[in-house]
Design an enzyme around this catalytic site. Structure first.
Site, PDB file in Angstrom:
ATOM      1  N   ASN A   9      76.168 -26.782 -11.825  1.00 58.28           N
ATOM      2  CA  ASN A   9      76.482 -28.207 -11.655  1.00 58.28           C
ATOM      3  C   ASN A   9      75.176 -28.977 -11.823  1.00 58.28           C
ATOM      4  O   ASN A   9      74.353 -29.012 -10.915  1.00 58.28           O
ATOM      5  CB  ASN A   9      77.070 -28.416 -10.251  1.00 58.28           C
ATOM      6  CG  ASN A   9      77.283 -29.881  -9.912  1.00 58.28           C
ATOM      7  OD1 ASN A   9      77.181 -30.746 -10.780  1.00 58.28           O
ATOM      8  ND2 ASN A   9      77.565 -30.158  -8.648  1.00 58.28           N
ATOM      9  N   LYS A  11      74.702 -32.048 -12.058  1.00 61.33           N
ATOM     10  CA  LYS A  11      74.720 -33.363 -11.387  1.00 61.33           C
ATOM     11  C   LYS A  11      74.179 -34.446 -12.324  1.00 61.33           C
ATOM     12  O   LYS A  11      74.315 -34.305 -13.541  1.00 61.33           O
ATOM     13  CB  LYS A  11      73.941 -33.286 -10.061  1.00 61.33           C
ATOM     14  CG  LYS A  11      74.457 -32.135  -9.173  1.00 61.33           C
ATOM     15  CD  LYS A  11      73.967 -32.198  -7.760  1.00 61.33           C
ATOM     16  CE  LYS A  11      74.532 -31.012  -6.985  1.00 61.33           C
ATOM     17  NZ  LYS A  11      74.145 -31.023  -5.572  1.00 61.33           N
ATOM     18  N   HIS A  94      83.750 -32.807  -5.087  1.00 61.04           N
ATOM     19  CA  HIS A  94      82.405 -32.431  -4.626  1.00 61.04           C
ATOM     20  C   HIS A  94      82.020 -33.324  -3.444  1.00 61.04           C
ATOM     21  O   HIS A  94      82.385 -34.505  -3.414  1.00 61.04           O
ATOM     22  CB  HIS A  94      81.406 -32.584  -5.775  1.00 61.04           C
ATOM     23  CG  HIS A  94      80.069 -32.000  -5.450  1.00 61.04           C
ATOM     24  ND1 HIS A  94      79.148 -32.661  -4.673  1.00 61.04           N
ATOM     25  CD2 HIS A  94      79.517 -30.809  -5.761  1.00 61.04           C
ATOM     26  CE1 HIS A  94      78.074 -31.885  -4.527  1.00 61.04           C
ATOM     27  NE2 HIS A  94      78.281 -30.756  -5.184  1.00 61.04           N
ATOM     28  N   GLU A  96      79.446 -34.848  -2.786  1.00 58.16           N
ATOM     29  CA  GLU A  96      78.755 -36.090  -3.182  1.00 58.16           C
ATOM     30  C   GLU A  96      79.760 -37.136  -3.645  1.00 58.16           C
ATOM     31  O   GLU A  96      79.570 -38.333  -3.433  1.00 58.16           O
ATOM     32  CB  GLU A  96      77.704 -35.770  -4.263  1.00 58.16           C
ATOM     33  CG  GLU A  96      76.499 -35.051  -3.642  1.00 58.16           C
ATOM     34  CD  GLU A  96      75.797 -34.069  -4.557  1.00 58.16           C
ATOM     35  OE1 GLU A  96      75.981 -34.129  -5.781  1.00 58.16           O
ATOM     36  OE2 GLU A  96      75.047 -33.208  -4.024  1.00 58.16           O
ATOM     37  N   GLU A 164      81.288 -25.258  -0.116  1.00 60.05           N
ATOM     38  CA  GLU A 164      79.925 -25.774  -0.090  1.00 60.05           C
ATOM     39  C   GLU A 164      79.671 -26.520   1.217  1.00 60.05           C
ATOM     40  O   GLU A 164      80.015 -27.704   1.336  1.00 60.05           O
ATOM     41  CB  GLU A 164      79.698 -26.735  -1.259  1.00 60.05           C
ATOM     42  CG  GLU A 164      79.887 -26.107  -2.618  1.00 60.05           C
ATOM     43  CD  GLU A 164      79.137 -26.886  -3.692  1.00 60.05           C
ATOM     44  OE1 GLU A 164      78.356 -26.254  -4.403  1.00 60.05           O
ATOM     45  OE2 GLU A 164      79.327 -28.113  -3.798  1.00 60.05           O
ATOM     46  N   GLY A 170      71.349 -28.758  -1.575  1.00 59.30           N
ATOM     47  CA  GLY A 170      70.092 -29.402  -1.936  1.00 59.30           C
ATOM     48  C   GLY A 170      69.058 -29.400  -0.828  1.00 59.30           C
ATOM     49  O   GLY A 170      68.046 -30.095  -0.916  1.00 59.30           O
ATOM     50  N   SER A 210      72.273 -24.477  -2.095  1.00 60.66           N
ATOM     51  CA  SER A 210      70.933 -23.874  -2.158  1.00 60.66           C
ATOM     52  C   SER A 210      70.940 -22.423  -2.652  1.00 60.66           C
ATOM     53  O   SER A 210      70.124 -21.616  -2.215  1.00 60.66           O
ATOM     54  CB  SER A 210      70.223 -23.984  -0.803  1.00 60.66           C
ATOM     55  OG  SER A 210      70.011 -25.354  -0.475  1.00 60.66           O
ATOM     56  N   GLY A 231      73.597 -25.864  -7.974  1.00 56.15           N
ATOM     57  CA  GLY A 231      73.077 -27.174  -8.333  1.00 56.15           C
ATOM     58  C   GLY A 231      71.665 -27.057  -8.869  1.00 56.15           C
ATOM     59  O   GLY A 231      71.446 -26.700 -10.025  1.00 56.15           O
TER      60      GLY A 231
HETATM   61  P1  PGA Z   1      72.428 -27.047  -4.701  1.00 49.00           P
HETATM   62  O1  PGA Z   1      73.806 -27.838  -5.040  1.00 49.00           O
HETATM   63  O2  PGA Z   1      72.552 -25.688  -5.351  1.00 49.00           O
HETATM   64  O3  PGA Z   1      71.355 -27.882  -5.324  1.00 49.00           O
HETATM   65  O4  PGA Z   1      72.323 -26.956  -3.228  1.00 49.00           O
HETATM   66  C1  PGA Z   1      75.020 -27.170  -5.053  1.00 49.00           C
HETATM   67  C2  PGA Z   1      76.132 -28.148  -5.370  1.00 49.00           C
HETATM   68  O5  PGA Z   1      76.099 -29.264  -4.875  1.00 49.00           O
HETATM   69  O6  PGA Z   1      77.068 -27.816  -6.124  1.00 49.00           O
END
Ligand code: PGA
Length: 254
Positions: A9, A11, A94, A96, A164, A170, A210, A231
């Site tokens: 992803n 983003k 997601h 976000e 998640e 993140g 992460s 991500g």
């Molecule tokens: P991250 O994001 O691997 O940067 O923690 C994962 C995601 O939001 O899909």
């Protein structure tokens, strides 16, 4: 046997030029890894360019979001019809999107319906916040989100679920493999209650938050974790390749 699936992803990162560079840096090696489904989810504006670059390779393409209407006066939105034929997967719900853009379980449900009706395969994201986690609400939150996402849907078809935990996204603070597996089992139980044993056994559930090439083994080694939604580490060719390579190796022997 569930085929493991690793999705990147990206983003809101990469220009079209940068997206092409990232694909070129990992395409050949990714293509050679068997036994894992590999999905790249660049921003909308790079879908066409990435699609051309991965043509003929064993790499699939996904979008990061979509609207649920077919067409019309929805300035700035992208419909399932626009995506079908361009990509196979679409990330929906997601955290976000839920957090910054007000996507409720009802909106996620409309999007899942629209994606399935158009032949797109959703990657439905669920997960609790730090506050909910600390309040012991993880199970009730993910159960509600799964029920909400699939409300009124006869069959989830090939839908993938990504667990998640928001506190792990993140932040560099991933869940432990054991923790993630336990919650993923709860999610599989919710699917069982909705769709029965066969679908619950077949549905693929990823961990996300992460994940990188240094910790992927911990998750992939767990029996209920079928892959990862990645991500930050998906923006680094070597890291993403490492994640896919280790997944192939561990799931083959495990
Ligand atoms: P991250 O994001 O691997 O940067 O923690 C994962 C995601 O939001 O899909």
């Amino acid at each position: 046997m569930r085929t493991p699936i690793i999705a990147g992803n990206w983003k809101m990162n990469t220009t079209v030029v940068e997206a092409a560079e990232l694909v070129k840096a990992m395409k050949d090696k990714l293509n050679q890894i068997a036994g894992v489904e590999k999905v790249l989810c660049p921003p909308f504006v790079s879908l066409t360019a990435v699609r051309e670059l991965i043509r003929g390779a064993s790499i699939k393409l996904g979008a990061q979001n979509m609207y649920f209407e077919k067409s019309g006066a929805y300035t700035g939105e992208v419909s399932p019809q626009m995506l079908s034929g361009l990509c196979e997967y679409v990330i929906l719900g997601h955290s976000e999107r839920r957090g910054y853009f007000g996507e409720s379980d009802q909106i996620v449900n409309k999007k899942v319906r629209a994606a399935l009706a158009t032949g797109l395969t959703p990657i439905v994201c669920v997960g609790e916040s730090l506050k909910e986690n600390e309040a012991g609400e993880t199970i009730s939150v993910v159960t509600r989100q799964v029920k909400g996402a699939f409300e009124g849907i006869d069959s989830p078809k090939g839908t993938v679920i990504a667990y998640e935990p928001i506190w792990a996204i993140g932040t560099g603070k991933a869940a432990t493999g054991v923790q993630a597996n336990a919650t993923i089992k709860v999610i599989r139980d919710s699917v069982f209650r909705l769709y029965g044993d066969q679908i619950a056994r077949a549905i693929r559930i990823q961990y996300g938050g992460s994940v990188n090439s240094a910790n992927i083994a911990e998750f992939i080694g767990q029996p209920d974790i079928d892959g990862a939604l990645v991500g930050g580490a998906s923006l680094k060719a070597a890291d993403f390749l490492g994640i896919v390579e280790q997944t192939a190796k561990i799931k083959k022997t495990g």
